[in-house]
Motif scaffolding. Structure first.
Motif, PDB file in Angstrom:
ATOM      1  N   LEU A   1      97.960 -23.313 101.234  1.00  0.00           N
ATOM      2  CA  LEU A   1      98.423 -23.950 100.013  1.00  0.00           C
ATOM      3  C   LEU A   1      98.623 -25.447 100.259  1.00  0.00           C
ATOM      4  O   LEU A   1      98.895 -25.859 101.387  1.00  0.00           O
ATOM      5  CB  LEU A   1      99.744 -23.340  99.555  1.00  0.00           C
ATOM      6  N   PRO A   2      98.495 -26.266  99.221  1.00  0.00           N
ATOM      7  CA  PRO A   2      98.767 -27.705  99.399  1.00  0.00           C
ATOM      8  C   PRO A   2     100.192 -27.919  99.900  1.00  0.00           C
ATOM      9  O   PRO A   2     101.114 -27.181  99.546  1.00  0.00           O
ATOM     10  CB  PRO A   2      98.586 -28.267  97.989  1.00  0.00           C
ATOM     11  N   SER A   3     100.368 -28.931 100.710  1.00  0.00           N
ATOM     12  CA  SER A   3     101.694 -29.222 101.250  1.00  0.00           C
ATOM     13  C   SER A   3     102.580 -29.844 100.190  1.00  0.00           C
ATOM     14  O   SER A   3     102.109 -30.368  99.171  1.00  0.00           O
ATOM     15  CB  SER A   3     101.580 -30.160 102.452  1.00  0.00           C
ATOM     16  N   VAL A   4     103.874 -29.778 100.404  1.00  0.00           N
ATOM     17  CA  VAL A   4     104.830 -30.394  99.486  1.00  0.00           C
ATOM     18  C   VAL A   4     104.574 -31.899  99.435  1.00  0.00           C
ATOM     19  O   VAL A   4     104.383 -32.554 100.464  1.00  0.00           O
ATOM     20  CB  VAL A   4     106.282 -30.116  99.938  1.00  0.00           C
ATOM     21  N   GLY A   5     104.537 -32.462  98.232  1.00  0.00           N
ATOM     22  CA  GLY A   5     104.283 -33.885  98.083  1.00  0.00           C
ATOM     23  C   GLY A   5     102.822 -34.225  97.902  1.00  0.00           C
ATOM     24  O   GLY A   5     102.482 -35.391  97.676  1.00  0.00           O
ATOM     25  N   ALA A   6     101.942 -33.219  97.993  1.00  0.00           N
ATOM     26  CA  ALA A   6     100.521 -33.451  97.755  1.00  0.00           C
ATOM     27  C   ALA A   6     100.269 -33.566  96.253  1.00  0.00           C
ATOM     28  O   ALA A   6     101.193 -33.598  95.446  1.00  0.00           O
ATOM     29  CB  ALA A   6      99.705 -32.318  98.355  1.00  0.00           C
ATOM     30  N   THR A   7      98.994 -33.624  95.860  1.00  0.00           N
ATOM     31  CA  THR A   7      98.640 -33.710  94.447  1.00  0.00           C
ATOM     32  C   THR A   7      99.289 -32.570  93.670  1.00  0.00           C
ATOM     33  O   THR A   7      99.280 -31.424  94.124  1.00  0.00           O
ATOM     34  CB  THR A   7      97.105 -33.628  94.293  1.00  0.00           C
ATOM     35  N   PRO A   8      99.865 -32.835  92.499  1.00  0.00           N
ATOM     36  CA  PRO A   8     100.496 -31.765  91.715  1.00  0.00           C
ATOM     37  C   PRO A   8      99.537 -30.597  91.496  1.00  0.00           C
ATOM     38  O   PRO A   8      98.339 -30.796  91.273  1.00  0.00           O
ATOM     39  CB  PRO A   8     100.837 -32.469  90.394  1.00  0.00           C
ATOM     40  N   ALA A   9     100.085 -29.404  91.586  1.00  0.00           N
ATOM     41  CA  ALA A   9      99.245 -28.215  91.453  1.00  0.00           C
ATOM     42  C   ALA A   9      99.982 -27.135  90.676  1.00  0.00           C
ATOM     43  O   ALA A   9     101.214 -27.042  90.707  1.00  0.00           O
ATOM     44  CB  ALA A   9      98.862 -27.692  92.833  1.00  0.00           C
ATOM     45  N   LEU A  10      99.200 -26.340  89.977  1.00  0.00           N
ATOM     46  CA  LEU A  10      99.690 -25.121  89.355  1.00  0.00           C
ATOM     47  C   LEU A  10      99.098 -23.950  90.112  1.00  0.00           C
ATOM     48  O   LEU A  10      97.930 -23.969  90.502  1.00  0.00           O
ATOM     49  CB  LEU A  10      99.280 -25.067  87.878  1.00  0.00           C
ATOM     50  N   PHE A  11      99.914 -22.928  90.336  1.00  0.00           N
ATOM     51  CA  PHE A  11      99.486 -21.760  91.091  1.00  0.00           C
ATOM     52  C   PHE A  11      99.465 -20.543  90.166  1.00  0.00           C
ATOM     53  O   PHE A  11     100.367 -20.359  89.341  1.00  0.00           O
ATOM     54  CB  PHE A  11     100.440 -21.495  92.253  1.00  0.00           C
ATOM     55  N   GLU A  12      98.428 -19.714  90.312  1.00  0.00           N
ATOM     56  CA  GLU A  12      98.305 -18.494  89.520  1.00  0.00           C
ATOM     57  C   GLU A  12      97.966 -17.326  90.437  1.00  0.00           C
ATOM     58  O   GLU A  12      97.292 -17.496  91.460  1.00  0.00           O
ATOM     59  CB  GLU A  12      97.203 -18.639  88.461  1.00  0.00           C
ATOM     60  N   GLN A  13      98.437 -16.147  90.070  1.00  0.00           N
ATOM     61  CA  GLN A  13      98.060 -14.952  90.815  1.00  0.00           C
ATOM     62  C   GLN A  13      96.582 -14.656  90.612  1.00  0.00           C
ATOM     63  O   GLN A  13      96.060 -14.774  89.502  1.00  0.00           O
ATOM     64  CB  GLN A  13      98.885 -13.753  90.357  1.00  0.00           C
ATOM     65  N   LYS A  14      95.906 -14.244  91.697  1.00  0.00           N
ATOM     66  CA  LYS A  14      94.505 -13.815  91.623  1.00  0.00           C
ATOM     67  C   LYS A  14      94.477 -12.300  91.705  1.00  0.00           C
ATOM     68  O   LYS A  14      94.714 -11.716  92.754  1.00  0.00           O
ATOM     69  CB  LYS A  14      93.685 -14.421  92.761  1.00  0.00           C
ATOM     70  N   ALA A  15      94.219 -11.656  90.570  1.00  0.00           N
ATOM     71  CA  ALA A  15      94.201 -10.192  90.515  1.00  0.00           C
ATOM     72  C   ALA A  15      92.841  -9.662  90.949  1.00  0.00           C
ATOM     73  O   ALA A  15      91.809 -10.325  90.801  1.00  0.00           O
ATOM     74  CB  ALA A  15      94.535  -9.716  89.108  1.00  0.00           C
ATOM     75  N   ASP A  16      92.838  -8.446  91.458  1.00  0.00           N
ATOM     76  CA  ASP A  16      91.623  -7.802  91.959  1.00  0.00           C
ATOM     77  C   ASP A  16      90.943  -7.057  90.809  1.00  0.00           C
ATOM     78  O   ASP A  16      91.250  -5.901  90.533  1.00  0.00           O
ATOM     79  CB  ASP A  16      91.970  -6.836  93.090  1.00  0.00           C
ATOM     80  N   GLY A  17      90.028  -7.728  90.124  1.00  0.00           N
ATOM     81  CA  GLY A  17      89.338  -7.115  89.002  1.00  0.00           C
ATOM     82  C   GLY A  17      87.991  -7.741  88.767  1.00  0.00           C
ATOM     83  O   GLY A  17      87.381  -8.309  89.679  1.00  0.00           O
ATOM     84  N   PHE A  18      87.497  -7.660  87.527  1.00  0.00           N
ATOM     85  CA  PHE A  18      86.247  -8.280  87.127  1.00  0.00           C
ATOM     86  C   PHE A  18      86.557  -9.564  86.369  1.00  0.00           C
ATOM     87  O   PHE A  18      87.335  -9.557  85.420  1.00  0.00           O
ATOM     88  CB  PHE A  18      85.448  -7.367  86.181  1.00  0.00           C
ATOM     89  N   ARG A  19      85.940 -10.650  86.749  1.00  0.00           N
ATOM     90  CA  ARG A  19      86.061 -11.893  85.992  1.00  0.00           C
ATOM     91  C   ARG A  19      85.279 -11.751  84.687  1.00  0.00           C
ATOM     92  O   ARG A  19      84.099 -11.382  84.693  1.00  0.00           O
ATOM     93  CB  ARG A  19      85.505 -13.044  86.827  1.00  0.00           C
ATOM     94  N   VAL A  20      85.911 -12.068  83.569  1.00  0.00           N
ATOM     95  CA  VAL A  20      85.253 -11.926  82.276  1.00  0.00           C
ATOM     96  C   VAL A  20      85.596 -13.112  81.380  1.00  0.00           C
ATOM     97  O   VAL A  20      86.620 -13.777  81.558  1.00  0.00           O
ATOM     98  CB  VAL A  20      85.667 -10.628  81.541  1.00  0.00           C
TER      99      VAL A  20
END
Length: 322
Positions: A18-37
């Motif tokens: 993961l980006p370190s604290v103080g790096a470029t602002p980021a949003l994090f999302e869960q990656k679920a195990d499924g089909f991308r649609v």
């Protein structure tokens, strides 16, 4: 509606942290195990796979939900099926092959859900050039105004790095969350581009070395197994290419096996989803390897190649059970 299928989804490139604290602002999302649609919710909905195929006939309950949404929209999502212990990718695969009456019956017995994480168009307004933070706000507003419930689910998102680190815990992996997506809140949606980042959750596990590709004395990769309840050696995964030093160490320890080997004469695929057979050489299955793997499993088998770490001289094959 301005956008029409097929549209290439925006993609991600893998990272190791993961980006370190103080790096470029980021949003994090869960990656679920499924089909991308991509779901085109309109009077005549269309459920598009990552490669552009029409998944609607296999998942009629999702098409019905899209038709009843009450607003035209193009949504980016992960299509999943819940099992007793979490997301069940094997059932999702099986459902994708059904059509007609059997698909409708499966929709009743094992309904699919959409974990939605992005919106490309809403009420005729194309949002591709809007920053992610605005697209997310539009998505949250849609869920709130329409009071969406199953099969709809809003993908968890956070700007808190510690929360995102928690999502990499093996407990989440066992439930079907295979990692974390990392996104710039100001990023536009660029179809086909790898503008996002993806960090897979990793675990260490053991496997019995049952076969190799290449020569036994200089293996290129390992085929790993575990013993089932009846004591039979079941294939559970294949390693990535071995580093030269590891190949030399294993080549000195492995012994070729003959027709007594449980995999002798078997035809194995070259990889998950591959049709071509794999050329391999069975070895005496008495050595145990520790490997690093992600959490994506299909009926106990690692979907992606694992990385060899070391031999476990303190364990015997009988210790490694499925």
């Amino acid at each position: 509606m301005h956008l029409s299928p097929p549209i290439e989804p925006m993609l991600a490139r893998p990272v190791t942290a993961l980006p370190s604290v103080g790096a470029t602002p980021a949003l994090f999302e869960q990656k679920a195990d499924g089909f991308r649609v991509l779901l085109f919710a309109a009077r005549e909905p269309f459920l598009q796979s990552r490669r552009g195929a029409d998944l609607g006939p296999a998942f009629p309950e999702v098409v019905s939900a899209a038709a009843a949404l009450g607003v035209e929209a193009v949504l980016d999502a992960e299509l999943v099926v819940w099992g007793a212990d979490g997301l069940d990718f094997a059932v999702l695969q099986e459902r994708a092959r059904r059509r007609g009456a059997t698909a409708r019956q499966a929709a009743l017995e094992r309904p699919a859900h959409l974990i939605v994480f992005d919106v490309l168009e809403m009420s005729g307004a194309t949002l591709l050039d809007e920053p992610l933070r605005r697209r997310r706000a539009a998505l949250e507003e849609l869920f709130a105004e329409r009071r969406l419930t199953a099969p709809w689910a809003l993908c968890p998102q956070t700007s808190d790095r510690e929360v995102a680190l928690g999502w990499l815990d093996p407990v989440w992996g066992a439930a079907g969350i295979e990692g974390v997506m990392i996104k710039n809140p100001d990023s536009k949606y660029r179809p086909g581009e790898r503008g996002w980042l993806k960090l897979r959750a990793r675990i260490t596990v053991e496997g019995i070395i049952g076969a190799v590709t290449g020569a036994v004395t200089a293996p290129r990769s390992l085929l790993l197994g575990r013993l089932d309840a009846a004591g039979r050696l079941r294939l559970v995964g294949r390693s990535t290419p071995l580093p030269r030093k590891a190949a030399a160490e294993l080549g000195a320890a492995l012994r070729p096996a003959g027709a007594e080997h449980p995999w002798w004469g078997r035809t194995l695929s070259a990889g998950w989803g591959a049709k071509q057979p794999l050329v391999f050489r069975p070895v005496v299955p008495d050595l145990v390897a520790e490997v690093e793997a992600d959490t994506a499993l299909d009926l106990g088998r690692h979907r992606h190649p694992v990385r060899y770490l070391r031999l476990r001289d303190d364990m015997t094959a009988g210790d490694v059970r499925a």
